[in-house]
Scaffold this motif. Structure first.
Motif, short mmCIF file in Angstrom:
data_model
loop_
_atom_site.label_atom_id
_atom_site.label_comp_id
_atom_site.label_asym_id
_atom_site.label_seq_id
_atom_site.Cartn_x
_atom_site.Cartn_y
_atom_site.Cartn_z
N THR A 83 -30.94 -23.57 -15.60
CA THR A 83 -30.40 -23.85 -16.93
C THR A 83 -29.11 -24.64 -16.76
N ARG A 84 -28.62 -25.20 -17.88
CA ARG A 84 -27.44 -26.05 -17.79
C ARG A 84 -26.20 -25.43 -18.45
N THR A 85 -26.35 -24.94 -19.67
CA THR A 85 -25.20 -24.43 -20.41
C THR A 85 -25.29 -22.96 -20.73
N LEU A 86 -26.47 -22.36 -20.59
CA LEU A 86 -26.69 -20.98 -21.00
C LEU A 86 -25.78 -20.02 -20.25
N ARG A 87 -25.17 -19.11 -20.99
CA ARG A 87 -24.33 -18.07 -20.38
C ARG A 87 -25.14 -16.79 -20.20
N PHE A 88 -24.66 -15.93 -19.31
CA PHE A 88 -25.42 -14.74 -18.95
C PHE A 88 -24.57 -13.50 -19.13
N LEU A 89 -25.00 -12.64 -20.06
CA LEU A 89 -24.32 -11.38 -20.31
C LEU A 89 -25.00 -10.31 -19.45
N VAL A 90 -24.42 -10.07 -18.30
CA VAL A 90 -25.01 -9.20 -17.27
C VAL A 90 -24.59 -7.75 -17.52
N ALA A 91 -25.57 -6.90 -17.78
CA ALA A 91 -25.29 -5.48 -18.00
C ALA A 91 -25.35 -4.73 -16.67
N PHE A 92 -24.40 -3.83 -16.47
CA PHE A 92 -24.42 -2.98 -15.28
C PHE A 92 -23.61 -1.73 -15.54
N ARG A 93 -23.86 -0.71 -14.72
CA ARG A 93 -23.19 0.58 -14.86
C ARG A 93 -22.02 0.71 -13.88
N PRO A 94 -20.86 1.11 -14.36
CA PRO A 94 -19.72 1.28 -13.46
C PRO A 94 -19.99 2.24 -12.30
N GLY A 95 -20.83 3.25 -12.52
CA GLY A 95 -21.08 4.23 -11.48
C GLY A 95 -21.93 3.72 -10.33
N SER A 96 -22.47 2.50 -10.44
CA SER A 96 -23.40 2.02 -9.42
C SER A 96 -22.75 1.16 -8.34
N LEU A 97 -21.50 0.75 -8.53
CA LEU A 97 -20.81 -0.04 -7.51
C LEU A 97 -19.32 0.08 -7.70
N SER A 98 -18.57 -0.29 -6.69
CA SER A 98 -17.12 -0.16 -6.78
C SER A 98 -16.55 -1.25 -7.68
N PRO A 99 -15.43 -0.99 -8.36
CA PRO A 99 -14.85 -2.01 -9.23
C PRO A 99 -14.36 -3.23 -8.46
N THR A 100 -13.90 -3.04 -7.23
CA THR A 100 -13.46 -4.18 -6.44
C THR A 100 -14.64 -5.08 -6.08
N LEU A 101 -15.77 -4.46 -5.69
CA LEU A 101 -16.95 -5.26 -5.41
C LEU A 101 -17.42 -5.98 -6.67
N GLY A 134 -27.68 8.67 -8.50
CA GLY A 134 -26.70 9.53 -7.84
C GLY A 134 -25.48 9.85 -8.67
N ASP A 135 -25.57 9.70 -9.99
CA ASP A 135 -24.43 9.93 -10.87
C ASP A 135 -24.63 11.25 -11.61
N TRP A 136 -23.77 12.21 -11.31
CA TRP A 136 -23.89 13.54 -11.89
C TRP A 136 -22.75 13.87 -12.84
N LEU A 137 -21.98 12.89 -13.26
CA LEU A 137 -20.90 13.15 -14.21
C LEU A 137 -21.46 13.40 -15.60
N ASP A 138 -20.73 14.19 -16.40
CA ASP A 138 -21.16 14.40 -17.78
C ASP A 138 -20.68 13.26 -18.66
N HIS A 139 -21.01 13.33 -19.95
CA HIS A 139 -20.75 12.24 -20.88
C HIS A 139 -19.30 11.80 -20.89
N ASP A 140 -18.37 12.72 -21.12
CA ASP A 140 -16.97 12.34 -21.22
C ASP A 140 -16.40 11.90 -19.87
N GLN A 141 -16.86 12.52 -18.79
CA GLN A 141 -16.40 12.10 -17.45
C GLN A 141 -16.83 10.67 -17.15
N ARG A 142 -18.02 10.28 -17.61
CA ARG A 142 -18.45 8.90 -17.39
C ARG A 142 -17.53 7.90 -18.08
N TYR A 143 -17.08 8.24 -19.29
CA TYR A 143 -16.15 7.33 -19.97
C TYR A 143 -14.78 7.32 -19.31
#
Length: 376
Positions: A83-101, A134-143
Motif C-alpha cells: 500500500t502507499r498511504t494507508l495507515r495501520f492501527l495495530v492492536a496489542f496487549r501490554p501484558g504480551s511484551l515489554s514496553p521497551t520492546l 500467561g496473564d493472571w492479573l485481575d481486571h483492575d490490575q491489568r489497567y
C-alpha cells in the motif's frame, strides 16, 4: 473539523455472515450456515481488503488482536509494502511484551513504513484468553499495568528513561533512531480505563452505543483529561451496512440475522456474559440476548453483538441516513470512525462508493492523506 474514516482488517477470516471468533473452548468455529463461505485470512486477501480501503477514502485500518487472529504487527508490516498511504492501527496487549520492546518495534515500523503506524492498546477483557498468554492479573490490575506500560512506552520514545513501579522496572529505556512517535488509541468503559485514557492516550475509543451514552462517556473522559492538563480526540468503532436505499440496507441486516439459529445465539450469549469487560456488558445490555427491537437507536442495529464479542452494533440505512448518524456522533465530539462490514472487501466498496461521497458533499470528511507522516 472533518471526520476521519478507518476500515478493518479481518485477520481471523471473513464471510458474508456474522461469524463467531471462537467458542472459548479452544476451537475456532464459524456458524454452520457460513462455514463453506469463510474466506481465510491469507496475506493476499488481506492485501485486497487493505487496497480497497485505501482506494475508497479510508485513512487507516484497524488490525485486531485475539487468539484467533493473525499477529497484527507481522501482518501489517507485510501489507505496508503493498500500500502507499494507508495507515495501520495495530492492536496489542501490554501484558504480551515489554514496553521497551514495544517502543523499539514501533520505531522500526515507523521507519520502514514511512510513518504509517498507529497503536491500539488493548488491556484485555476475557480472563480465559488472558491466561492463554500467561496473564493472571485481575481486571483492575491489568489497567494498573497498562498505566505503567504507557508511561514507559512514551518515556522510551524520548529516553533514556528510568521507571520503577509495581509491574515494570526499567533503567535507560530507549528507542534509538529517528522516527515520529505513533499516536496511541485506547478504549475501555470502566473507571480505571477512563483514568488511563485521560493520563496517556491521544484518541479514546468507544464502541457504538446510542448517542446519549456516547456523550456521557466523552464528558467523563474530557473531565479527567482536563484535570490532567490534557486534551484528547475521540473515536468510535462501528459496523456499517450502507446502501442506496434504507430498504436495501435493512434487507442485508435481516439476512445476517436470519442465518443465526436461536441455539447459536444462546450459546454465544452464555460465553459473552462471562466477560469481565464493562464495555462488553454494555454491548450485551443493548439487546439483552433478544432478537426483538434490535434497532436500539435510529439506524443503530445491535444484531452483530448477539454472537460476536467486541463492537456489537452497526449503522444501517441509506447512505444519507448513515451520514446523518455520523454527523450526529461528530457533533458530540467523535473525530474518528472505525468501520467494518461483512464481507469486508465488498463492504469497503459499498461505503466508498456511496457513503464517502455523501460525507464529502457535506464537508464532513477529511481528505485522504497524499503521503504519510515523515520521520522527525
Amino acid at each position: 473539523m472533518p471526520v476521519v474514516l478507518h476500515w478493518f482488517l479481518p485477520t481471523s477470516g471473513d464471510s458474508r455472515s456474522i461469524v463467531g471468533d471462537d467458542d472459548r473452548s479452544g476451537r475456532r468455529t464459524h456458524t454452520a450456515s457460513s462455514a463453506a463461505a469463510v474466506r481465510e485470512a491469507d496475506i493476499d486477501y488481506l492485501v485486497d481488503v487493505a487496497r480497497a480501503a485505501e482506494r475508497n477514502g479510508f485513512t487507516g485500518v484497524l488490525t485486531p488482536t485475539s487468539t484467533w487472529c493473525e499477529d497484527a504487527w507481522l501482518t501489517t508490516a507485510a501489507i505496508a509494502r503493498e500500500t502507499r498511504t494507508l495507515r495501520f492501527l495495530v492492536a496489542f496487549r501490554p501484558g504480551s511484551l515489554s514496553p521497551t520492546l514495544a517502543a523499539q518495534m514501533a520505531a522500526t515500523f515507523q521507519r520502514i513504513s514511512g510513518g504509517r503506524l498507529m497503536l491500539n492498546i488493548v488491556t484485555g477483557s476475557d480472563a480465559t484468553e488472558q491466561r492463554r498468554f500467561g496473564d493472571w492479573l485481575d481486571h483492575d490490575q491489568r489497567y494498573e499495568r497498562t498505566d505503567e506500560f504507557l508511561s514507559v512506552l512514551r518515556g522510551a520514545w524520548s529516553g533514556p528513561y528510568d521507571f520503577e513501579g509495581e509491574h515494570y522496572r526499567v533503567a535507560g529505556a530507549v528507542a534509538p533512531g529517528r522516527f515520529a512517535p505513533p499516536p496511541i488509541y485506547f478504549g475501555g468503559s470502566s473507571l480505571p480505563a477512563l483514568d488511563v485514557a485521560a493520563r496517556h492516550v491521544d484518541t479514546y475509543l468507544t464502541w457504538g452505543e446510542p448517542p446519549a451514552a456516547v456523550a456521557e462517556k466523552i464528558a467523563a473522559v474530557r473531565e479527567r483529561a482536563a484535570a490532567a492538563g490534557r486534551t484528547l480526540r475521540f473515536g468510535i468503532r462501528l459496523h456499517v451496512i450502507t446502501r442506496d436505499t434504507a430498504e436495501q440496507a435493512w434487507s442485508e441486516a435481516n439476512a445476517l440475522l436470519s442465518a443465526l439459529s436461536p441455539e447459536e445465539i444462546e450459546k454465544a450469549q452464555q460465553s459473552l456474559r462471562q466477560a469481565e469487560s464493562v464495555g462488553q456488558q454494555r454491548m450485551l445490555a443493548l439487546h439483552g440476548g433478544s432478537i426483538d427491537n434490535l434497532e436500539v437507536s435510529p439506524n443503530l442495529w445491535a444484531g452483530v453483538g448477539l454472537v460476536r464479542p467486541g463492537a456489537g452494533t452497526a449503522l444501517v440505512g441509506s447512505h444519507t441516513e448513515v451520514a446523518d448518524r455520523i454527523a450526529e456522533y461528530h457533533e458530540l465530539g467523535i473525530d474518528e470512525f472505525i468501520l467494518s462490514g461483512y464481507p469486508h472487501l465488498e463492504e469497503a466498496y459499498h461505503a466508498g462508493e456511496g457513503l464517502v461521497p455523501e460525507l464529502r458533499r457535506r464537508g464532513l470528511l477529511a481528505p485522504t492523506p497524499s503521503s504519510p507522516g515523515e520521520p522527525s
